[in-house]
Design an enzyme around this catalytic site. Structure first.
Site, PDB file in Angstrom:
ATOM      1  N   LYS A  23      28.758  45.000  68.643  1.00  0.00           N
ATOM      2  CA  LYS A  23      28.236  44.656  69.968  1.00  0.00           C
ATOM      3  C   LYS A  23      27.562  45.860  70.616  1.00  0.00           C
ATOM      4  CE  LYS A  23      30.628  41.829  72.478  1.00  0.00           C
ATOM      5  NZ  LYS A  23      31.991  41.585  72.960  1.00  0.00           N
ATOM      6  N   ARG A  93      34.573  44.915  77.287  1.00  0.00           N
ATOM      7  CA  ARG A  93      34.649  43.986  76.156  1.00  0.00           C
ATOM      8  C   ARG A  93      34.846  44.734  74.839  1.00  0.00           C
ATOM      9  NH1 ARG A  93      29.606  40.000  76.630  1.00  0.00           N
ATOM     10  NH2 ARG A  93      30.956  38.680  75.346  1.00  0.00           N
ATOM     11  N   GLY A 102      36.200  35.944  69.344  1.00  0.00           N
ATOM     12  CA  GLY A 102      37.358  35.364  70.019  1.00  0.00           C
ATOM     13  C   GLY A 102      38.677  36.007  69.677  1.00  0.00           C
ATOM     14  N   MET A 104      39.577  39.274  70.079  1.00  0.00           N
ATOM     15  CA  MET A 104      40.065  40.311  70.985  1.00  0.00           C
ATOM     16  C   MET A 104      39.671  39.982  72.419  1.00  0.00           C
ATOM     17  SD  MET A 104      39.610  43.628  68.622  1.00  0.00           S
ATOM     18  CE  MET A 104      37.927  43.183  68.321  1.00  0.00           C
ATOM     19  N   ARG A 337      23.872  39.168  67.663  1.00  0.00           N
ATOM     20  CA  ARG A 337      24.482  39.534  66.376  1.00  0.00           C
ATOM     21  C   ARG A 337      23.999  38.547  65.327  1.00  0.00           C
ATOM     22  NH1 ARG A 337      30.544  37.774  68.289  1.00  0.00           N
ATOM     23  NH2 ARG A 337      30.060  35.600  68.727  1.00  0.00           N
ATOM     24  N   HIS A 454      51.538  29.720  38.348  1.00  0.00           N
ATOM     25  CA  HIS A 454      51.018  28.676  37.469  1.00  0.00           C
ATOM     26  C   HIS A 454      50.151  27.689  38.240  1.00  0.00           C
ATOM     27  CE1 HIS A 454      51.263  24.791  35.296  1.00  0.00           C
ATOM     28  NE2 HIS A 454      51.029  25.574  34.263  1.00  0.00           N
ATOM     29  N   ARG A 560      43.325  30.805  26.889  1.00  0.00           N
ATOM     30  CA  ARG A 560      44.770  30.976  26.701  1.00  0.00           C
ATOM     31  C   ARG A 560      45.227  29.918  25.715  1.00  0.00           C
ATOM     32  NH1 ARG A 560      43.626  30.273  31.866  1.00  0.00           N
ATOM     33  NH2 ARG A 560      43.683  32.034  33.294  1.00  0.00           N
ATOM     34  N   ARG A 616      42.577  34.427  23.277  1.00  0.00           N
ATOM     35  CA  ARG A 616      43.757  35.293  23.318  1.00  0.00           C
ATOM     36  C   ARG A 616      44.868  34.682  22.479  1.00  0.00           C
ATOM     37  NH1 ARG A 616      46.740  36.166  28.971  1.00  0.00           N
ATOM     38  NH2 ARG A 616      47.442  34.047  28.546  1.00  0.00           N
ATOM     39  N   GLU A 744      46.418  45.556  29.903  1.00  0.00           N
ATOM     40  CA  GLU A 744      47.189  44.967  31.003  1.00  0.00           C
ATOM     41  C   GLU A 744      48.539  45.655  31.167  1.00  0.00           C
ATOM     42  OE1 GLU A 744      48.044  40.826  30.149  1.00  0.00           O
ATOM     43  OE2 GLU A 744      48.018  41.201  28.002  1.00  0.00           O
ATOM     44  N   SER A 763      39.611  43.907  27.379  1.00  0.00           N
ATOM     45  CA  SER A 763      39.497  42.990  28.507  1.00  0.00           C
ATOM     46  C   SER A 763      40.641  43.318  29.450  1.00  0.00           C
ATOM     47  CB  SER A 763      39.573  41.547  28.017  1.00  0.00           C
ATOM     48  OG  SER A 763      39.509  40.683  29.124  1.00  0.00           O
ATOM     49  N   THR A 766      43.882  42.043  34.766  1.00  0.00           N
ATOM     50  CA  THR A 766      44.248  42.706  36.025  1.00  0.00           C
ATOM     51  C   THR A 766      45.456  42.066  36.696  1.00  0.00           C
ATOM     52  OG1 THR A 766      42.595  41.411  37.192  1.00  0.00           O
ATOM     53  CG2 THR A 766      41.931  43.583  36.417  1.00  0.00           C
ATOM     54  N   ASN A 767      45.820  40.840  36.329  1.00  0.00           N
ATOM     55  CA  ASN A 767      47.026  40.255  36.929  1.00  0.00           C
ATOM     56  C   ASN A 767      48.254  41.046  36.490  1.00  0.00           C
ATOM     57  OD1 ASN A 767      45.227  38.331  37.755  1.00  0.00           O
ATOM     58  ND2 ASN A 767      45.996  36.716  36.422  1.00  0.00           N
ATOM     59  N   ASP A 768      48.444  41.141  35.187  1.00  0.00           N
ATOM     60  CA  ASP A 768      49.613  41.865  34.704  1.00  0.00           C
ATOM     61  C   ASP A 768      49.508  43.357  35.004  1.00  0.00           C
ATOM     62  OD1 ASP A 768      50.970  39.683  33.897  1.00  0.00           O
ATOM     63  OD2 ASP A 768      50.876  40.060  31.762  1.00  0.00           O
ATOM     64  N   CYS A 830      39.467  39.869  32.672  1.00  0.00           N
ATOM     65  CA  CYS A 830      39.784  38.447  32.636  1.00  0.00           C
ATOM     66  C   CYS A 830      40.887  38.070  33.600  1.00  0.00           C
ATOM     67  CB  CYS A 830      40.097  37.986  31.222  1.00  0.00           C
ATOM     68  SG  CYS A 830      41.591  38.716  30.550  1.00  0.00           S
ATOM     69  N   TYR A 850      31.279  42.732  31.829  1.00  0.00           N
ATOM     70  CA  TYR A 850      31.380  41.392  32.407  1.00  0.00           C
ATOM     71  C   TYR A 850      32.685  41.200  33.161  1.00  0.00           C
ATOM     72  CZ  TYR A 850      34.623  40.128  28.654  1.00  0.00           C
ATOM     73  OH  TYR A 850      35.706  40.075  27.825  1.00  0.00           O
TER      74      TYR A 850
END
Lengths: 874, 874
Positions: A23, A93, A102, A104, A337, A454, A560, A616, A744, A763, A766-768, A830, A850
């Site tokens: 702002k 403001r 809205g 703040m 804005r 899951h 999988r 995999r 992983e 690959s 990144t989850n594990d 992956c 990738y």
């Protein structure tokens, strides 16, 4: 030199939004553009951070700066703060770097008091206007600064209106307004024990503090969390001289967009109210006029506003959202804005801006937020109906879209009733046996489990809406009811869920179908031209793969194989394999699975039409394939023709204390190399068959999961390669294939130079990797993460947004070490992060080849990859 | 230049043991010293590795080198390999870098065949000797190269002896021996389908291959695993011209030590047999003479041998273990090496060598293997009794020492019966409630759990012998019996376990108590003078701490506060805290715990006499403090005066999928800051009290566990500091204290620069760090690690021996990052690796300030730290 914490509007510009907030920066920019902006100054975001660092106090030097800047503002406006003869009133403001509409607080008409009010009456001869301004100020100050309940004030206004027999505030007269002021002051004194503050400087300092404080209010925190805005940014505060839309019938206030935020249509779009101030327009007190009507009411003002709007859109090269006030026939701009817009509108505007020559394709791409695409790819609630509904609970926004259906508590029931109409599957948590019920449901709601549970993973794969980990829902499976707060919902009754917000509603909210337009295709095409990072999909089935190809997937980054194991006609063979006591028994069971797996791969290869496919090897611990309840064990034992005790024994032996860190991944292949051999055979045979049948040149990529040590990978790779070579020789075929690994396990990243000796590709799982690096399991973290958010220890779910600082360091290390050993190593991701825009940007910057994500996130990843390339070309 | 794979003894020396193996290097060294060594050559360890790299074949160039070196040997000896007129016979013996007595294979008399035997008879006029040599060769070749069962040969010899009515082989005459040769050749042909090989070159190549192969035999593999010898070292092969101790009554063979390997007494110690060869001495075929008797039988030979022995000891500056042969009155040296010795002997010899001026203190320190100290600190089996016993199972050597006692299956039973005599506690796995039974038992045997399981950790702390994870033991708790193989052991029957080897025996094996001598104190004193790395202890109780101080601990590196929670008089308050629904309820329960915790800390501070004490805040998940079986829950609910359903609900809610990665460590303090506050108060109040009562200046170190993120640490630290300051102020005292963190989550190591902003010290929790970095749980890894060892993917249990390559990289990174932010940050290790010598060396090299380990491992760590400093001064 001491830090400069305050800037006049004449000192700033649009590039200073980090310091001045959006702002403030835009008010400065409009000032520079010569537009009619009531002057003022901005207290910087750094001052806000300082406020928090100093234990929520304003440092004396900043206080004296504020006073000094008020003096400058007095000079600019020729008015005096607190002086009844020529009073300067200001608005205070908030304004953060990213717009948070809205969220703040705002205080108008600050500087008014009893004496100033008298002076203003003398000056304006408009007592109604003055008392209206004063009562508004008391209301806002009481609410924002003192946290007195807004509703008490509104109730009293309603009483007065009733007494006077009028409907609108605007119908209240001078005396009514005076009465409100008197009453509000008394109320304030009664509640606070002191008089309403008359000293304008105290009013100002308290208001500034309140705005700083509002940065940390619950709704701002939750908005930030949802929109990925770090709390470290802070908010700026804008102190601006007041102009008054409530001066009389030649005054007013309004908001307008340069294009339609819902459709993107190029047309001034907005509304305004005469004789009104600030919030009145949005508060719906009176029905506002459309902006077109301004052309009739005040043609000159309309013309001026239209010109300014066009100029602003051309200047910012984007659709603008503006606030304006008309004071006694003169137009003032209070804000501009880049306007928030729907996804459809965002796509339309991006294409239009390029067509109109207003910006380049690259600039246009950046105007579409990848996250928004979810809403064009999935059904959404009807907006009006949604506004009328209130959620009864909030879970994790696990898979986007909206769904409404009759509630069922088992997968079988859901499947059964889906034939008769839309159903929602509600489960404590889902497991692989629920697949068919999940596929039949419009939406899935679970009480437990995180963003990578899951339910969440499968739902995203299917593109089905899912809210997971909604702990407020308590299911009584026997009674076939659920309880949420005081509500009880019976089987067959309707609920609605929003997988984009995590909101859960009781009853029906109508949905609108997904709508993919030509603009979508146009923008995605541009994105594909730009991006360097390739986008693959995680897909385990032919339909998923087909869907992903439609969405532009350039290959499969993760198939999988275990998901295929749960099919009704396969699970018996899988279980037979698990209870086998000898290698021979196991190989016999595996031989039954071979043709099925081969068939799966053949159909996936075909639908991918020669695009790369990474498969995999078996990953989950074997106990996942067996029942755990005695009754189910007894049933299965009977079916399998073995004793209950034998099967129970197997189940017990397979039990693990920490299954996440147990006997799974390549560890299974080390113990039972014959499983890996069967899978390798299926993968290779399928490729040979499809290559013979078609023109495709399938080059399978075989991925070994959960590797932590080079020799471990080598062991399993040797099994795979030996099998593959044998199969190729048997078939008399030629076939290229690659063997690689998932990264992983932290140790794999740390020793990636050695791992790369054996792996043709990495690959990143990144989850594990996130679980191990943080040391918490996604299944359990739900119990303590809420407190982590509350205390701002974490601002994001690391399973949803990739942790660049910790896990990212491992990824970068692994990329560096892997390339050192094998310069042409192929690198991908992956984990589900592959579909999160900020994570995609990290992976682009880290130099990966990738990302791979669930089919419905492929477009998001494509656009995010384009954003990343534009921001940081590589 | 091509690799040199063979060395004549005249080409080598003692420094070349990596290449030539210990035996080869020392044969060369003795040759250089002019000692009477039958000449020969060594095939290097590199050739062995090449053999494995080439798929277990000897490369043609190495084969032709071997032939060339045989020609050189013919030249040196003046004899001809395979020539009956002047035959060269050789021995072929393994010899690795580290001595592995009896683990690999030896073949004597190679080169003999029918024709050569005839020639030898002509030459020696001693047909008995020749046939004896020939039959021995056939036996050894058949056993070692062809893997025919040794026992078949021995059985036949026994038959012949019986037939001839004699007791000893030596009593068999020329005809008997000839008959053996004939019979063995027939037997060979029958079994192998071909004639016994007559070509000496074929005999030689097969023998060399067999020795290489023996590097990978099961007993060698298990020896290596136990002694930390990497399989990559390989073995060398020594081909040495034969001298014959079986030539007649003026010939013989023997072994001797320069000092007593059991006591260290300086005195030639050994035995020999006349008219015997090789294995006969150790095989116990006849009762050998003591080495002293050689002085009577052959005084000149004795004198020469004594001189050589002295010369060798002076040369190697260590006790020597020698093999010799006397051929027709002439002495030949076949081997010398630093002798294996008991710990007591090692200490005696080290001290004596310094006293005798033979070596420096530092050299002497290096002669004592830190791992050996276990046996002077713990009871051991009587050696003779142990030899007579055979183990029925083998588990993990979890806590050293030997124990023998009556078996009980519950902690209560063990405690009860311990009053009447020694007991062994045998459990599936132990849990904290078992503490008292564990303390009462002589030894602990568990079926499940690894080197860092509860049983292992607690037993090591107590110095109690423990074998864990012994899967072969199957307990029937109801019947109060255990089954192991075909044996059944009933409650109250005796078993014996060896926590240093993991062996489990049925019945009684008498033990001998631990014996700490003056030599121990002397050597430990030298070690303390040398080492730079400090040694602390992990101790949770006053007795443990007192024990550790006795063993030289310089402080406590880890006090686990939760172990104190399990006491009978505390657990009710702990459980009350857990089931609390509100903060107030929880604080009330915590208030009950406060005085107990404070008392614990006071007593620990006192016994540590001002040495630093690091206290870790509550770490385990809360469900560990609650029962899990319905019956126990019902009992507890009654005691607590709450409903079964309520308690069951709490237990269910606290259940976790992966407790290791769940709601524990500082995550508890984030959710329930009041727990951390209570503990901080107890720690600080105790310090203030003790400082007032005594002259000590206690500076408590408060350690926050399981941190993964700076802000998380800051949050908990703020709670701790706020409480501490309040307590100090309340008490009107002055007190210094430190707040630090464990580094046990990979992310903490990766972001150690940030963590160090808040932490005054890091303590590496290498147990958890190993689990997370490898991604396997110590509780579950037991299921698949055996295959990992079998396939040589891992050669060591990473929970016993620190993984320098992977986890070590994280530690080094954290040290570097931590010091960057805070150069004086204090760095230690409190995982169990702190008591493992090779790990201690790593931590020394990584620049840590201290290691902390269980009390009984403190001396080991002190000595290992001295070794590390001597090898790599810092």
């Amino acid at each position: 030199m001491s830090t400069k914490y305050l800037y006049l509007f004449t000192e700033g510009n649009a590039d200073m939004r980090e310091l001045l907030g959006g702002k403030g920066a835009n008010l400065a920019e409009m000032t520079n553009l010569g537009m009619p902006v009531p002057q003022g100054f901005t207290i910087t975001t750094e001052a806000c951070n300082r406020y928090y660092d100093d234990g929520r106090t304003i440092a004396p030097e900043i206080e004296s700066d504020i006073i000094a800047y008020m003096a400058k503002l007095e000079e600019i406006t020729g008015k005096k703060f607190g002086n009844p003869d020529n009073p300067l009133l200001v608005s205070v403001r908030s304004g953060a770097r990213a717009s948070m509409p809205g969220m703040m607080d705002t205080i108008l008409n600050l500087g008014i008091n009893d004496v100033v009010a008298e002076g203003m009456i003398t000056l304006t001869k408009n007592p109604r206007f003055v008392y209206d301004s004063y009562r508004r100020f008391i209301q806002m100050f009481s609410d924002v600064v003192m946290e007195l309940p807004k509703s008490d004030f509104e109730k009293y206004i309603d009483e007065v209106k009733a007494e006077r027999g009028v409907k609108y505030d605007a119908e209240l007269d001078e005396n009514d307004m005076k009465r409100l002021v008197e009453h509000f002051k008394e109320y304030y004194k009664e509640k606070m024990g002191v008089d309403f503050p008359q000293d304008p400087k105290i009013q100002l300092m308290e208001a500034v503090k309140a705005v700083f404080r509002s940065w940390d209010n619950p709704r701002a925190n939750s908005y930030r969390k949802m929109n990925d805005i770090p709390s470290s940014w802070g908010t700026a505060v804008n102190v601006q001289s007041m102009v008054f839309g409530n001066w009389g019938d030649d005054s007013g206030t309004g908001v307008a967009f340069t294009r339609d935020p819902a459709t993107g249509e190029k047309n001034l779009f907005g509304e305004f109210l005469m004789n009104a101030q600030g919030e009145d327009v949005v508060a719906g007190i009176r029905t506002p006029h459309t902006i077109d009507q301004l052309a009739e009411i005040m043609p000159d003002v309309y013309k001026e506003f239209k010109e300014i709007a066009d100029k602003l859109e051309n200047h910012y090269k984007d659709m603008q959202d503006m606030e304006f006030t008309i004071e006694r026939g003169k137009l003032y701009m209070l804000q501009t804005r880049n306007g928030k817009r729907t996804a459809a509108s965002a796509l339309r505007i991006a294409v239009a801006l390029v067509e109109e020559g207003l910006c380049t394709r690259e600039e246009a791409i950046l105007k579409v937020d990848p996250k928004q695409l979810d809403s064009v790819l999935h059904p959404q609630f009807n907006e009006a109906a949604l506004k009328a509904a209130s959620p009864v609970a909030n879970g994790l926004a696990a898979s986007p879209g909206a769904a409404c259906g009759a509630v069922y508590f088992t997968a079988d029931d859901a499947k059964e009733h889906a034939k008769g109409g839309p159903v929602l599957l509600v489960r404590l948590e889902t497991s692989p046996e629920d697949i068919e019920g999940m596929a039949a449901a419009e939406g899935i709601l679970t009480c437990r489990g995180g963003m990578t549970s899951h339910a969440a993973v499968v739902a995203r794969g299917m593109g089905t809406c899912c809210v997971s980990g909604c702990g407020a829902i308590i299911i009584d499976e026997e009674a076939k009811t659920l309880r949420v707060g005081d509500h009880v919902v019976r089987e067959g009754e309707f609920m609605s869920i929003d997988g984009s917000t995590g909101n859960v509603y009781i009853g029906k909210i109508p949905t609108e179908p997904a709508r993919i337009t030509g603009d979508f295709e146009t923008v995605m095409g541009w994105a594909d031209d730009v991006r360097k990072l390739r986008v693959r999909t995680n897909a385990d089935t032919e339909p998923d793969a087909a869907q992903a190809v439609k969405f532009g997937a350039e290959g499969i980054g993760l198939t999988r194989t275990e998901h295929m194991f749960f099919d009704e006609d396969r699970i018996p063979a899988v279980r037979e394999m698990i209870v086998s006591k000898t290698k021979e028994q196991r190989e016999k069971a595996l031989a039954k699975l071979l043709p099925m797996q081969r068939g799966d791969f053949e159909s996936i290869y075909k639908v991918m039409e020669g695009r790369p496919v990474t498969v995999r090897l078996l990953d989950p611990p074997l106990h996942e394939f067996l029942p755990h309840e005695d009754e189910a064990i007894a049933d299965l034992a009977k079916t399998m023709g073995i004793s209950f005790d034998e099967l129970k024994d197997t189940v017990t032996q397979l039990q693990e204390v920490n299954p996440m860190m147990g006997h799974r991944g390549c560890r299974l292949a080390v113990t039972y190399p014959e499983i890996a051999a069967m899978q390798a055979r299926a993968i290779i045979e399928a490729a040979i068959n499809v290559n013979r049948e078609t023109d495709y040149n399938i080059v399978p990529e075989i991925m070994i999961p959960l590797v932590g040590e080079e020799k471990e990978l080598k062991f399993v790779k040797d099994v795979v390669v030996e099998t593959a070579e044998k199969v190729i020789k048997e078939a008399g075929a030629e076939l290229k294939y690659h063997v690689g690994t998932m990264i992983e396990i932290p140790r794999a990243a740390l020793t990636a130079d050695k791992i790369a000796k054996e792996a043709e590709f990495f690959s990143f799982g990144t989850n594990d990797l996130t679980q191990m690096t943080f040391g918490f399991s996604r299944d359990d973290a739900g119990k303590f993460l809420p407190e982590y958010y509350e205390h701002k220890i974490f601002e994001n779910d690391p399973f949803a947004k990739f942790d660049q600082e910790g896990v990212g360091k491992l990824v970068k290390l692994a990329v560096e070490l892997g390339r050192k050993t094998r310069p042409d190593i192929h690198l991908g991701v992956c984990g589900e992060h592959g579909g999160d825009p900020s994570s995609v940007e990290f992976f682009h910057n880290a130099g990966l080849d990738y990302v791979s994500c669930s089919p419905f996130r492929v477009p998001i990843a494509r656009l995010a990859a384009a954003h990343a390339q534009i921001k940081n070309p590589r």
